[in-house]
Write a protein that holds these residues in place. Structure first.
Motif, mmCIF file in Angstrom:
data_model
loop_
_atom_site.group_PDB
_atom_site.id
_atom_site.type_symbol
_atom_site.label_atom_id
_atom_site.label_comp_id
_atom_site.label_asym_id
_atom_site.label_seq_id
_atom_site.Cartn_x
_atom_site.Cartn_y
_atom_site.Cartn_z
ATOM 1 N N SER A 672 59.079 42.106 37.289
ATOM 2 C CA SER A 672 58.961 43.537 37.569
ATOM 3 C C SER A 672 58.161 43.693 38.852
ATOM 4 C CB SER A 672 58.283 44.268 36.412
ATOM 5 O OG SER A 672 56.968 43.795 36.211
ATOM 6 N N ARG A 673 58.517 44.698 39.618
ATOM 7 C CA ARG A 673 57.839 44.976 40.873
ATOM 8 C C ARG A 673 57.712 46.489 41.049
ATOM 9 N NH1 ARG A 673 57.277 40.279 40.516
ATOM 10 N NH2 ARG A 673 57.537 38.627 42.084
ATOM 11 N N THR A 674 56.601 46.916 41.581
ATOM 12 C CA THR A 674 56.419 48.298 42.009
ATOM 13 C C THR A 674 56.172 48.261 43.506
ATOM 14 O OG1 THR A 674 55.476 48.942 39.881
ATOM 15 C CG2 THR A 674 55.072 50.398 41.753
ATOM 16 N N ILE A 675 57.062 48.872 44.274
ATOM 17 C CA ILE A 675 56.956 48.778 45.725
ATOM 18 C C ILE A 675 57.068 50.153 46.348
ATOM 19 C CG2 ILE A 675 57.927 46.442 45.739
ATOM 20 C CD1 ILE A 675 60.513 47.638 46.787
ATOM 21 N N GLU A 676 56.498 50.267 47.540
ATOM 22 C CA GLU A 676 56.566 51.497 48.321
ATOM 23 C C GLU A 676 57.551 51.296 49.468
ATOM 24 O OE1 GLU A 676 54.927 54.287 47.751
ATOM 25 O OE2 GLU A 676 53.543 53.617 46.192
ATOM 26 N N ILE A 677 58.445 52.238 49.655
ATOM 27 C CA ILE A 677 59.389 52.152 50.769
ATOM 28 C C ILE A 677 59.355 53.437 51.577
ATOM 29 C CG2 ILE A 677 60.929 50.520 49.615
ATOM 30 C CD1 ILE A 677 62.768 52.900 48.991
ATOM 31 N N ASP A 678 59.531 53.306 52.889
ATOM 32 C CA ASP A 678 59.635 54.467 53.760
ATOM 33 C C ASP A 678 61.054 55.020 53.709
ATOM 34 O OD1 ASP A 678 56.995 54.256 54.675
ATOM 35 O OD2 ASP A 678 57.578 52.740 56.148
ATOM 36 N N LEU A 679 61.164 56.343 53.776
ATOM 37 C CA LEU A 679 62.460 57.012 53.786
ATOM 38 C C LEU A 679 62.623 57.690 55.133
ATOM 39 C CD1 LEU A 679 62.332 58.619 50.222
ATOM 40 C CD2 LEU A 679 63.385 56.456 50.887
ATOM 41 N N GLN A 680 63.615 57.244 55.907
ATOM 42 C CA GLN A 680 63.795 57.742 57.264
ATOM 43 C C GLN A 680 65.065 58.566 57.424
ATOM 44 O OE1 GLN A 680 63.143 54.760 60.289
ATOM 45 N NE2 GLN A 680 61.660 53.665 59.039
ATOM 46 N N ALA A 681 65.632 59.043 56.312
ATOM 47 C CA ALA A 681 66.839 59.864 56.371
ATOM 48 C C ALA A 681 66.784 60.907 55.261
ATOM 49 C CB ALA A 681 68.087 58.996 56.227
ATOM 50 N N GLN A 682 67.577 61.972 55.423
ATOM 51 C CA GLN A 682 67.610 63.028 54.404
ATOM 52 C C GLN A 682 68.200 62.514 53.095
ATOM 53 O OE1 GLN A 682 65.575 65.535 56.528
ATOM 54 N NE2 GLN A 682 66.420 66.260 54.614
ATOM 55 N N THR A 683 69.230 61.693 53.200
ATOM 56 C CA THR A 683 69.825 61.095 52.008
ATOM 57 C C THR A 683 69.641 59.592 52.088
ATOM 58 O OG1 THR A 683 72.012 60.919 53.029
ATOM 59 C CG2 THR A 683 71.515 62.946 51.837
ATOM 60 N N ASN A 684 69.248 58.999 50.985
ATOM 61 C CA ASN A 684 68.886 57.588 50.980
ATOM 62 C C ASN A 684 69.536 56.880 49.794
ATOM 63 O OD1 ASN A 684 66.479 57.451 53.131
ATOM 64 N ND2 ASN A 684 66.252 59.327 51.915
ATOM 65 N N ASP A 685 70.423 55.939 50.107
ATOM 66 C CA ASP A 685 71.015 55.094 49.082
ATOM 67 C C ASP A 685 70.131 53.867 48.906
ATOM 68 O OD1 ASP A 685 73.465 56.519 48.434
ATOM 69 O OD2 ASP A 685 74.069 56.069 50.482
ATOM 70 N N ILE A 686 69.608 53.715 47.703
ATOM 71 C CA ILE A 686 68.723 52.598 47.390
ATOM 72 C C ILE A 686 69.519 51.546 46.634
ATOM 73 C CG2 ILE A 686 66.527 51.919 46.364
ATOM 74 C CD1 ILE A 686 66.321 54.077 48.555
ATOM 75 N N ARG A 687 69.366 50.323 47.026
ATOM 76 C CA ARG A 687 70.060 49.215 46.376
ATOM 77 C C ARG A 687 69.087 48.055 46.182
ATOM 78 N NH1 ARG A 687 75.453 46.906 46.271
ATOM 79 N NH2 ARG A 687 75.434 44.631 46.444
ATOM 80 N N MET A 696 75.355 37.607 42.407
ATOM 81 C CA MET A 696 74.383 38.610 42.826
ATOM 82 C C MET A 696 74.342 39.770 41.839
ATOM 83 S SD MET A 696 72.355 39.130 45.524
ATOM 84 C CE MET A 696 73.155 38.356 46.934
ATOM 85 N N GLY A 697 73.165 40.063 41.300
ATOM 86 C CA GLY A 697 72.967 41.242 40.473
ATOM 87 C C GLY A 697 72.566 42.420 41.336
ATOM 88 N N THR A 698 72.980 43.625 40.952
ATOM 89 C CA THR A 698 72.680 44.810 41.747
ATOM 90 C C THR A 698 72.281 45.980 40.860
ATOM 91 O OG1 THR A 698 74.966 45.608 41.725
ATOM 92 C CG2 THR A 698 74.344 44.132 43.516
ATOM 93 N N ALA A 699 71.516 46.872 41.425
ATOM 94 C CA ALA A 699 71.205 48.172 40.826
ATOM 95 C C ALA A 699 71.079 49.163 41.969
ATOM 96 C CB ALA A 699 69.919 48.120 40.008
ATOM 97 N N GLU A 700 71.518 50.412 41.718
ATOM 98 C CA GLU A 700 71.554 51.400 42.789
ATOM 99 C C GLU A 700 70.990 52.738 42.331
ATOM 100 O OE1 GLU A 700 75.641 51.473 43.936
ATOM 101 O OE2 GLU A 700 75.512 49.644 45.126
#
Length: 970
Positions: A672-687, A696-700
């Protein structure tokens, strides 16, 4: 029989087919089940439920999925999957969402095949976890509704199962009404908590809290088969839609007393009004259903709370399956296409999400097949104006929009001595006057007569069946969808079926064995073809749209894996081709391709399944300061193989530094990880990705920022690794190149020069014949560590110029300075080569890099080394890894050299494209797409026309094409 009665009878029979008829219970399958997954439902949407406070819609479908949509733009947020099996098991007819929007309940033909009892599945919307299952229901489920206080779940059952109210927390039955003489088909609940039910026994029933006792049961005038019911917003009125007539009946919401009905006379061509709803203020009454007239299927609305003059709103191509009330006078609607949308109060469509699959329902006689069976042609759209084709043995980069390469033929429908009747949507087809043995409620949809006229292929609701002329079955194959069209090759070796899930399947004529399947995306570009063992070939992005569902028991959410998650072992165009050829060989020939991995078949998918990932809802902060950030909580769990690493992407850009990705200790099993990410757009797709070394496992997730928040841009650094090889001491001198080393030097210099002012710093590493570090295999592998120095805001470019070859399996190899000729020959034979540099080395380095990544390959030169270069396979692998790739040419084309410019032609063009003149939109930046577009005409104008064509190719994820590569103000 009138058209109206026929239509009503057909719907009733279809409903009867979905009743929980007795059959032997069976164990839940553990085998992978192949499913098409495009991001949209693939068949009939049964229910739509609004979640008004959060501006979401929930839908369920016969495709056995629950989908959550963010409105108003119909953005898919998540797909929830129930345990499924072959046939009906897993089809969803009922849906309810808790008032707090945290839990969704779904049911239908769920659990019946395994327990002979119905089950309701409850999911946590945020996590996607299957949190509870309520079983033990004596019939399959047709309708559900949550009470406004969130305490109870009302359930309607098929057959004569009746009505139940369950405690939502425990599943305990708190109220029941078994006095039903036919299927309960719809439920609704008023703001006051009263529940109304309609059933095919003709009755409308009303139940009142707190004990939900029956307070009224009446036949409401207007029609004999009530199918849909809705309370008005204040709970005072009921609207009832009917299966058998195009009218809406309005009754009291307190005592069921009849008030009035709409006038059916203006509704020309309308068979019924099977779905009804009131506008949010109660001023309008809406209804829709099955339409047999000309033009689009209309939605009707009556002003004055249903008493005014009807207004007709043409809406969709196929039947409207459900409408629901939305705030502000809007109406959510679902269509059989499948389609999902919202209608504004002005009668105009606010948003719409249509089908992604090719609809073969109108192509029953127009899916054509070549004489030997390897080429198919089909209409992309229902009207049939645009036709596409596909060759099973074609090249990996084939364009399906082109005309077929050989003549193709429609199915044979007539022959002397063969008389077929009742086949079109019929329950009782005949062949020479004799009825074939079909399953209960199995509908005939299509047929084709064999070339020798001695047998017939029938396509039905859920099977393809080869019959002799006495209507006796020779063989049959169960299908996952309806066989809208079938055909038989003129050489009598192959049969195909075009299905309602958008796939076309090939079968060996002599025994019905499935050989290969093909899915063409409705966009006319993407496609995938695969064998029953799971090996596949595809367009660059086609393997994102087909995958495998794996059950995990009756009480856990299943896993679903897209083919792209296994591309490193299952992307094998050579195996697909060889399997197709072997299937047509003599009966004693091998049945499996010797090129395939003998240790792997698709039923062993669990043994290599990727890690299971969970991305919890993110928390936002920093909005007021214009530096928005999201706090992500990530949880990962291994399947059979240990987890090696993980990475987080924002809008296609990895933001996790290389040093933080690796996992060790107990984290390889669960992390498990808790991380901070910067958002540089109005809409942000997180993967989020997690890799186990094989798959490869993925979550979005998706994060939208408020419109008033303007994220600030952060400038990063540029890292350039340029490798160019002119001389190969161990190869004949004739194989040396003239300009590859200059190409590497020139491209590195151009990026460094044009990047000044756009990047904070630029770092360049050059390997060429003239550099201190020569481009040997060892030095290239060592230099790849350089690209992993980048951070989330940086840009990494890798440029390759040399020879490049591709083996039969589609694996690319870069030819370094110290290559041995024996290794080139070995690679041609699919045996690798120790002195070559595999594509995996470059891809692993770029996969480990943070920031924007770009690979430029100019390695297929005129007069190249033995072997060929397959740009398509390299582009397909790049698409799987989510970074842009530019190659100098396609297919068998060669990359020309340009003596006047002292460079390879494509590199010369691209270097010139890194200039202010390429800034098409005038924003003082040159994006990757602008640079590539600018370079194309330079190549075309300067190429040697006598040496053949040269068509540079670019594969770029959608969100990265417009990202700036260099500045245009210097």
């Amino acid at each position: 029989m009138t058209a109206t009665v026929k239509a009503a009878a057909a719907v009733l029979l279809a409903l009867a087919a979905l009743a929980g008829a007795p059959s032997a219970a069976s164990a839940q399958t553990t085998a992978p089940i192949l499913r098409v997954e495009t991001g949209m439902h693939t068949t009939l949407i049964r229910r739509v439920v609004p979640d008004v406070p959060r501006n979401r819609l929930f839908t369920v479908s016969d495709d056995k999925t629950i989908r959550v949509w963010q409105m108003p733009d119909a953005r898919l947020l998540s797909v929830l999957r129930v345990p499924i099996d072959a046939g009906h098991e897993g089809q969803l007819f009922a849906l309810a969402v808790s008032p707090d929007g945290k839990t969704v309940a779904a049911g239908g033909w769920t659990g019946w095949d395994w327990e002979q009892q119905g089950s309701i599945y409850l999911f946590d919307v945020a996590t996607g976890d299957l949190i509870r299952r309520y079983g033990g229901l004596n019939e399959t489920i047709s309708a559900m509704v949550w009470t406004p206080d969130g305490r109870y779940l009302a359930v309607g059952l098929q057959s004569r199962g009746g009505f139940r109210v369950l405690d939502a927390a425990t599943g305990a039955v708190v109220a029941t009404d078994p006095q039903y003489n036919d299927k309960l088909l719809d439920l609704d609940v008023s703001a006051q908590g009263r529940i109304v039910a309609v059933a095919l026994d003709g009755m409308v029933r009303l139940y009142a809290p707190p004990d939900y006792r029956l307070i009224g049961r009446k036949v409401i005038a207007g029609g004999q088969s009530p199918l849909s019911v809705r309370f008005s917003p204040d709970g005072e009125l009921l609207a009832v839609g009917h299966l058998d007539v195009p009218v809406v009946s309005v009754a009291s919401g307190r005592d069921l007393s009849w008030l009035f009905q709409t006038d059916p006379q203006p509704l020309t061509g309308q068979v019924n009004l099977s779905t009804v709803v009131w506008s949010s203020d109660g001023s309008y009454l809406y209804a829709g259903g099955d339409f047999r007239g000309g033009g689009l299927n209309p939605l009707y609305r009556w002003p004055a709370a249903g008493r005014g003059t009807v207004e007709r709103i043409p809406l969709v191509r196929n039947r409207i399956t459900e409408i629901q009330q939305m705030p502000g006078g809007r109406i959510a609607f679902a269509a059989e296409d499948p389609g999902l949308g919202v209608l504004g109060p002005d009668g105009r469509v606010v948003s719409y999400r249509g089908p992604d699959i090719v609809n073969f329902s109108a192509a029953r006689t127009t899916v054509q097949l070549s004489a030997e069976g390897g080429v198919v042609a089909y209409p992309l759209a229902a009207a049939g104006a645009v036709r596409h084709s596909f060759a099973v043995l074609g090249s990996g980069d084939q364009v399906t929009a082109t005309a077929p390469s050989v003549p193709v033929f429609p199915p044979r429908l007539t022959a002397p001595g063969v008389v077929i009747a009742g086949w079109e949507n019929g329950y009782a087809p005949t062949l020479n006057g004799k009825a074939p043995e079909l399953d209960d409620y199995e509908i005939a949809r299509s047929y084709a007569i064999a070339p020798d006229a001695k047998s017939v292929l029938f396509g039905t609701e859920w099977a393809v069946r080869r019959l002799d002329l006495n209507a006796k079955e020779v063989w049959s194959q169960n299908l996952p969808a309806v066989a809208w069209s079938v055909n038989i090759s003129q050489n009598g070796q192959l049969a195909i079926a075009a299905l309602s899930d958008g796939t076309i399947r090939w079968y060996r004529w002599r025994d019905g064995k499935e050989i290969v399947s093909y899915f063409p995306h409705g966009n006319g570009v993407d496609w995938m073809a695969w064998t029953p063992d799971g090996y596949y070939t595809s367009s660059v992005n086609g393997d994102n749209y087909v995958g495998w569902h794996l059950n995990r028991g009756k009480d856990l959410a299943p896993d679903f894996y897209r083919a792209v998650q296994f591309d490193r072992i299952l992307y094998r165009p050579d195996v697909v081709n060889e399997s197709f050829r072997l299937a047509l060989a003599s009966p004693g020939a091998p049945s499996a391709s010797p090129l395939a991995d003998a240790s792997f078949t698709i039923d062993k998918l669990r043994q290599i399944a990727p890690p299971r990932l969970k991305l919890l809802p993110p928390a936002l902060r920093g909005l007021a300061e214009g530096r928005p950030q999201a706090t992500l909580r990530i949880e990962g769990e291994r399947n059979a193989l240990a987890i090696k690493d993980y990475a987080v992407f924002v809008n296609g850009v990895p933001v996790t530094p290389s040093r933080e990705r690796g996992l060790s200790g107990g984290d390889v099993d669960r992390f498990s990880r808790t991380i901070e990410i910067d958002l540089q757009a109005q809409t942000n797709d997180i993967r989020v990705e997690a890799f186990n070394g094989v798959s490869m496992g993925t979550a979005e997730a998706w994060i939208g920022l408020p419109s008033e928040v303007a994220p600030s841009k952060v400038e990063g650094n540029l890292y350039v690794l340029a490798i160019g090889v002119n001389a190969f001491p161990n190869l004949p001198v004739s194989l040396n190149l003239a300009y590859a080393a200059q190409d590497a030097q020139g491209m590195a210099g151009a990026l460094e020069r044009r990047g000044a002012g756009h990047y904070t710093k630029t770092f360049v590493k050059l390997l060429s014949d003239e550099s201190a570090d020569k481009p040997t295999r060892e030095s290239i592998l060592a230099a790849l560590e350089f690209v992993q120095h980048g951070g989330a805001n940086d840009t990494v470019v890798v440029f390759l110029a040399s020879h490049g070859i591709t083996d039969p399996a589609g694996n690319y190899y870069f030819v370094p300075r110290d290559v041995e000729r024996r290794d080139i020959i070995a690679a041609q034979r699919g045996q690798g080569g120790e002195s070559l540099v595999s594509w995996t080395a470059f891809f692993e380095a770029l996969r480990g890099a943070a920031g924007r990544r770009l690979l430029i390959v100019d390695t297929c030169h005129a007069g190249s080394a033995e072997g060929s270069f397959d740009a398509h396979s390299l582009m397909k692998r790049s698409a799987s890894s989510l970074f842009p790739l530019i190659v100098a040419s396609k297919g068998e084309e060669k990359s020309q050299e340009y003596a006047a410019g002292q460079h390879g032609l494509f590199t010369y063009a691209l270097m010139n494209a890194l200039a202010p003149a390429a800034d098409a939109d005038g924003d003082l930046l040159v994006s990757l797409r602008e640079a590539f577009t600018f370079a194309l005409p330079i190549v075309e104008n300067l190429r040697d026309k006598t040496a053949g064509g040269q068509t540079p190719q670019m594969m770029v994820p959608r969100v990265l094409g417009d990202v700036a590569l260099v500045g245009a103000d210097n």
